[in-house]
Scaffold this active site. Structure first.
Site, PDB file in Angstrom:
ATOM      1  CG  HIS A  29       4.922  -9.682  -0.574  1.00  0.00           C
ATOM      2  ND1 HIS A  29       4.213 -10.024   0.552  1.00  0.00           N
ATOM      3  CD2 HIS A  29       5.933 -10.587  -0.658  1.00  0.00           C
ATOM      4  CE1 HIS A  29       4.767 -11.090   1.105  1.00  0.00           C
ATOM      5  NE2 HIS A  29       5.820 -11.451   0.402  1.00  0.00           N
ATOM      6  CG  ASP A  89      -0.246  -0.163   2.551  1.00  0.00           C
ATOM      7  OD1 ASP A  89      -0.841  -0.728   3.499  1.00  0.00           O
ATOM      8  OD2 ASP A  89       0.909   0.292   2.673  1.00  0.00           O
TER       9      ASP A  89
HETATM   10  C1  BV8 Z   1       7.488 -17.840  -3.149  1.00  0.00           C
HETATM   11  C2  BV8 Z   1       1.034  -9.302  -2.658  1.00  0.00           C
HETATM   12  C3  BV8 Z   1       9.190 -19.022  -4.262  1.00  0.00           C
HETATM   13  C4  BV8 Z   1      -0.206  -9.572  -3.456  1.00  0.00           C
HETATM   14  C5  BV8 Z   1       1.245 -11.244  -1.192  1.00  0.00           C
HETATM   15  C6  BV8 Z   1       3.118 -23.724  -3.212  1.00  0.00           C
HETATM   16  C7  BV8 Z   1       3.553 -23.163  -4.405  1.00  0.00           C
HETATM   17  C8  BV8 Z   1       4.279 -21.978  -4.446  1.00  0.00           C
HETATM   18  C9  BV8 Z   1       4.575 -21.324  -3.285  1.00  0.00           C
HETATM   19  C10 BV8 Z   1       4.124 -21.887  -2.101  1.00  0.00           C
HETATM   20  C11 BV8 Z   1       3.416 -23.078  -2.046  1.00  0.00           C
HETATM   21  N1  BV8 Z   1       3.131 -23.346  -0.747  1.00  0.00           N
HETATM   22  C12 BV8 Z   1       3.630 -22.372   0.027  1.00  0.00           C
HETATM   23  C13 BV8 Z   1       4.246 -21.498  -0.781  1.00  0.00           C
HETATM   24  C14 BV8 Z   1       4.898 -20.309  -0.415  1.00  0.00           C
HETATM   25  C15 BV8 Z   1       3.863 -19.181  -0.469  1.00  0.00           C
HETATM   26  C16 BV8 Z   1       3.226 -19.122   0.902  1.00  0.00           C
HETATM   27  O1  BV8 Z   1       3.860 -18.730   1.840  1.00  0.00           O
HETATM   28  N2  BV8 Z   1       1.964 -19.533   0.992  1.00  0.00           N
HETATM   29  C17 BV8 Z   1       1.326 -19.529   2.305  1.00  0.00           C
HETATM   30  C18 BV8 Z   1      -0.125 -19.116   2.159  1.00  0.00           C
HETATM   31  C19 BV8 Z   1       1.472 -20.886   2.916  1.00  0.00           C
HETATM   32  N3  BV8 Z   1       4.640 -18.012  -0.761  1.00  0.00           N
HETATM   33  C20 BV8 Z   1       4.773 -17.586  -2.009  1.00  0.00           C
HETATM   34  O2  BV8 Z   1       4.175 -18.067  -2.961  1.00  0.00           O
HETATM   35  C21 BV8 Z   1       5.777 -16.489  -2.196  1.00  0.00           C
HETATM   36  N4  BV8 Z   1       6.681 -16.803  -3.258  1.00  0.00           N
HETATM   37  O3  BV8 Z   1       7.496 -18.629  -2.247  1.00  0.00           O
HETATM   38  O4  BV8 Z   1       8.338 -17.919  -4.233  1.00  0.00           O
HETATM   39  C22 BV8 Z   1       8.470 -20.090  -5.015  1.00  0.00           C
HETATM   40  C23 BV8 Z   1       8.004 -19.802  -6.280  1.00  0.00           C
HETATM   41  C24 BV8 Z   1       7.374 -20.807  -6.984  1.00  0.00           C
HETATM   42  C25 BV8 Z   1       7.212 -22.068  -6.409  1.00  0.00           C
HETATM   43  C26 BV8 Z   1       7.659 -22.326  -5.114  1.00  0.00           C
HETATM   44  C27 BV8 Z   1       8.282 -21.319  -4.417  1.00  0.00           C
HETATM   45  C28 BV8 Z   1       5.088 -15.186  -2.556  1.00  0.00           C
HETATM   46  C29 BV8 Z   1       4.227 -14.745  -1.411  1.00  0.00           C
HETATM   47  C30 BV8 Z   1       3.733 -13.330  -1.674  1.00  0.00           C
HETATM   48  C31 BV8 Z   1       2.251 -13.353  -1.959  1.00  0.00           C
HETATM   49  N5  BV8 Z   1       1.768 -11.967  -2.137  1.00  0.00           N
HETATM   50  N6  BV8 Z   1       0.909  -9.948  -1.350  1.00  0.00           N
HETATM   51  C32 BV8 Z   1      -1.369  -8.759  -2.970  1.00  0.00           C
HETATM   52  O5  BV8 Z   1      -1.295  -8.151  -1.889  1.00  0.00           O
HETATM   53  O6  BV8 Z   1      -2.372  -8.725  -3.692  1.00  0.00           O
HETATM   54  S1  BV8 Z   1       1.031 -11.984   0.297  1.00  0.00           S
HETATM   55  C33 BV8 Z   1      -0.070 -11.071   1.183  1.00  0.00           C
HETATM   56  O7  BV8 Z   1      -0.569 -11.958   2.152  1.00  0.00           O
HETATM   57  C34 BV8 Z   1       0.538  -9.966   1.948  1.00  0.00           C
HETATM   58  O8  BV8 Z   1       1.508  -9.290   1.211  1.00  0.00           O
HETATM   59  C35 BV8 Z   1       1.072 -10.634   3.160  1.00  0.00           C
HETATM   60  O9  BV8 Z   1       2.374 -11.064   2.941  1.00  0.00           O
HETATM   61  C36 BV8 Z   1       0.193 -11.850   3.255  1.00  0.00           C
HETATM   62  C37 BV8 Z   1      -0.809 -11.693   4.375  1.00  0.00           C
HETATM   63  O10 BV8 Z   1      -0.078 -11.658   5.499  1.00  0.00           O
HETATM   64  P1  BV8 Z   1      -0.290 -10.489   6.557  1.00  0.00           P
HETATM   65  O11 BV8 Z   1       0.290  -9.236   6.035  1.00  0.00           O
HETATM   66  O12 BV8 Z   1       0.260 -11.054   7.783  1.00  0.00           O
HETATM   67  O13 BV8 Z   1      -1.832 -10.233   6.679  1.00  0.00           O
HETATM   68  P2  BV8 Z   1      -2.926 -11.159   7.387  1.00  0.00           P
HETATM   69  O14 BV8 Z   1      -4.236 -10.626   6.988  1.00  0.00           O
HETATM   70  O15 BV8 Z   1      -2.600 -12.595   7.138  1.00  0.00           O
HETATM   71  O16 BV8 Z   1      -2.681 -10.897   8.956  1.00  0.00           O
HETATM   72  C38 BV8 Z   1      -2.887  -9.617   9.501  1.00  0.00           C
HETATM   73  C39 BV8 Z   1      -2.306  -9.653  10.894  1.00  0.00           C
HETATM   74  O17 BV8 Z   1      -2.424  -8.354  11.470  1.00  0.00           O
HETATM   75  C40 BV8 Z   1      -3.051 -10.606  11.838  1.00  0.00           C
HETATM   76  O18 BV8 Z   1      -2.107 -11.335  12.592  1.00  0.00           O
HETATM   77  C41 BV8 Z   1      -3.840  -9.653  12.750  1.00  0.00           C
HETATM   78  O19 BV8 Z   1      -3.973 -10.182  14.050  1.00  0.00           O
HETATM   79  C42 BV8 Z   1      -2.940  -8.453  12.763  1.00  0.00           C
HETATM   80  N7  BV8 Z   1      -3.609  -7.190  13.053  1.00  0.00           N
HETATM   81  C43 BV8 Z   1      -4.887  -6.827  12.774  1.00  0.00           C
HETATM   82  N8  BV8 Z   1      -5.078  -5.537  13.180  1.00  0.00           N
HETATM   83  C44 BV8 Z   1      -3.901  -5.092  13.693  1.00  0.00           C
HETATM   84  C45 BV8 Z   1      -2.958  -6.139  13.600  1.00  0.00           C
HETATM   85  N9  BV8 Z   1      -1.681  -6.006  14.029  1.00  0.00           N
HETATM   86  C46 BV8 Z   1      -1.318  -4.817  14.567  1.00  0.00           C
HETATM   87  N10 BV8 Z   1      -2.164  -3.760  14.674  1.00  0.00           N
HETATM   88  C47 BV8 Z   1      -3.454  -3.863  14.263  1.00  0.00           C
HETATM   89  N11 BV8 Z   1      -4.284  -2.819  14.387  1.00  0.00           N
END
Ligand code: BV8
Length: 250
Positions: A122, A107
């Site tokens: 990202h 963002d």
């Molecule tokens: C990769 C951009 C190498 C897009 C994002 C199978 C095939 C391929 C890859 C994988 C696979 N299995 C697993 C993987 C790896 C995969 C992965 O990790 N998957 C997860 C789901 C298991 N990762 C990838 O694919 C990465 N690339 O590994 O490349 C590769 C390549 C090919 C083949 C193999 C390996 C790329 C990952 C990037 C994805 N893109 N964003 C877009 O935004 O549209 S990810 C996106 O989701 C965000 O950027 C962020 O990273 C993620 C969400 O996480 P959070 O930011 O933590 O948000 P979330 O909502 O989950 O949590 C919010 C938190 O805030 C909570 O804890 C909440 O309690 C807290 N909160 C709420 N309010 C507050 C607060 N905290 C503080 N104050 C508050 N007020």
């Protein structure tokens, strides 16, 4: 806000650290009105799972749908303002000899809050790039959805890293170095579920850093943290700065 107990050891660690590294997730932008990644399913998007939309396959299958989802998120982000949590991290950068902010967020709010040394792991939703040539392109306002590359006519895509895609060249290496070389590592507003970003706090721990988690909820990282500050980043971070750096707190 309740005067939450911030351990003296943490205040000292922050005050005398030569290098601090911070990793943020969408939680830090929640108080700016930007839904967290897992919440980005409000309203008409409720039936879609972001992990199903934020992929190259989804864009290939339905570029119009994916582009509309990103347009909706871009509008939300452009109407959002940095909050006290973003601003506290920008202030922290000015108080520490060496500071690195690693964000998973797309963002752009950290830079708008004044943070300078920012690694956008990202990408950035406000930038578009040609899905064929890869060049970043300024899409023309009010054009077709998805907009097309003025150079080759291929659909433009958001300049973000989708699931299954590699991170920008050099970004993870720089983030990993910042995790390994810091004395204090703050993990703020992330569910610690998405890799390779979620591996960074563990790299810091293995290198002997003090690990701090700032989150209202528990995450898979919580049990490994030296300090857990259970609350919203917009309240906890300003308080941390006040306690560690305000003259009266010495
Ligand atoms: C990769 C951009 C190498 C897009 C994002 C199978 C095939 C391929 C890859 C994988 C696979 N299995 C697993 C993987 C790896 C995969 C992965 O990790 N998957 C997860 C789901 C298991 N990762 C990838 O694919 C990465 N690339 O590994 O490349 C590769 C390549 C090919 C083949 C193999 C390996 C790329 C990952 C990037 C994805 N893109 N964003 C877009 O935004 O549209 S990810 C996106 O989701 C965000 O950027 C962020 O990273 C993620 C969400 O996480 P959070 O930011 O933590 O948000 P979330 O909502 O989950 O949590 C919010 C938190 O805030 C909570 O804890 C909440 O309690 C807290 N909160 C709420 N309010 C507050 C607060 N905290 C503080 N104050 C508050 N007020």
């Amino acid at each position: 806000m309740s005067e939450r107990e911030i351990p003296r050891g943490l205040i000292q660690a922050l005050r005398y650290a030569g290098r601090i590294t911070v990793l943020t997730g969408s939680g830090i932008s929640a108080e700016s009105g930007v839904p967290t990644f897992r919440e980005a399913r409000s309203g008409l998007w409720a039936r879609y799972d972001p992990q199903q939309l934020a992929t190259a396959e989804a864009f290939e299958r339905d570029p119009h749908l994916v582009s509309e989802w990103y347009e909706w998120r871009r509008r939300l982000v452009s109407e959002a303002e940095p909050n006290p949590g973003h601003r506290a991290l920008a202030e922290l950068e000015g108080r520490v000899p060496v500071f690195t902010l690693i964000t998973q967020n797309v963002d752009g709010l950290h830079r708008r809050a004044g943070s300078e040394n920012v690694i956008e792991l990202h990408g950035n939703i406000l930038r578009s790039r040609c899905s064929w040539e890869g060049e970043t392109v300024e899409p023309e306002e009010g054009g077709a959805v998805p907009p097309v590359c003025p150079n080759c006519g291929a659909p433009l895509r958001p300049d973000v890293v989708w699931f299954g895609e590699m991170l920008p060249a050099g970004a993870f290496e720089a983030a990993s170095e910042a995790a390994r070389e810091c004395e204090v590592f703050l993990s703020v507003g992330t569910s610690s579920l998405v890799y390779p970003a979620a591996a960074l706090p563990y790299e810091a721990l293995e290198s002997g850093a003090t690990l701090v988690e700032v989150n209202p909820s528990e995450t898979p990282l919580t049990g490994n943290a030296d300090h857990v500050l259970r609350g919203p980043a917009g309240e906890v971070l300003p308080e941390l700065l006040r306690k560690a750096f305000s003259p009266t707190s010495r």
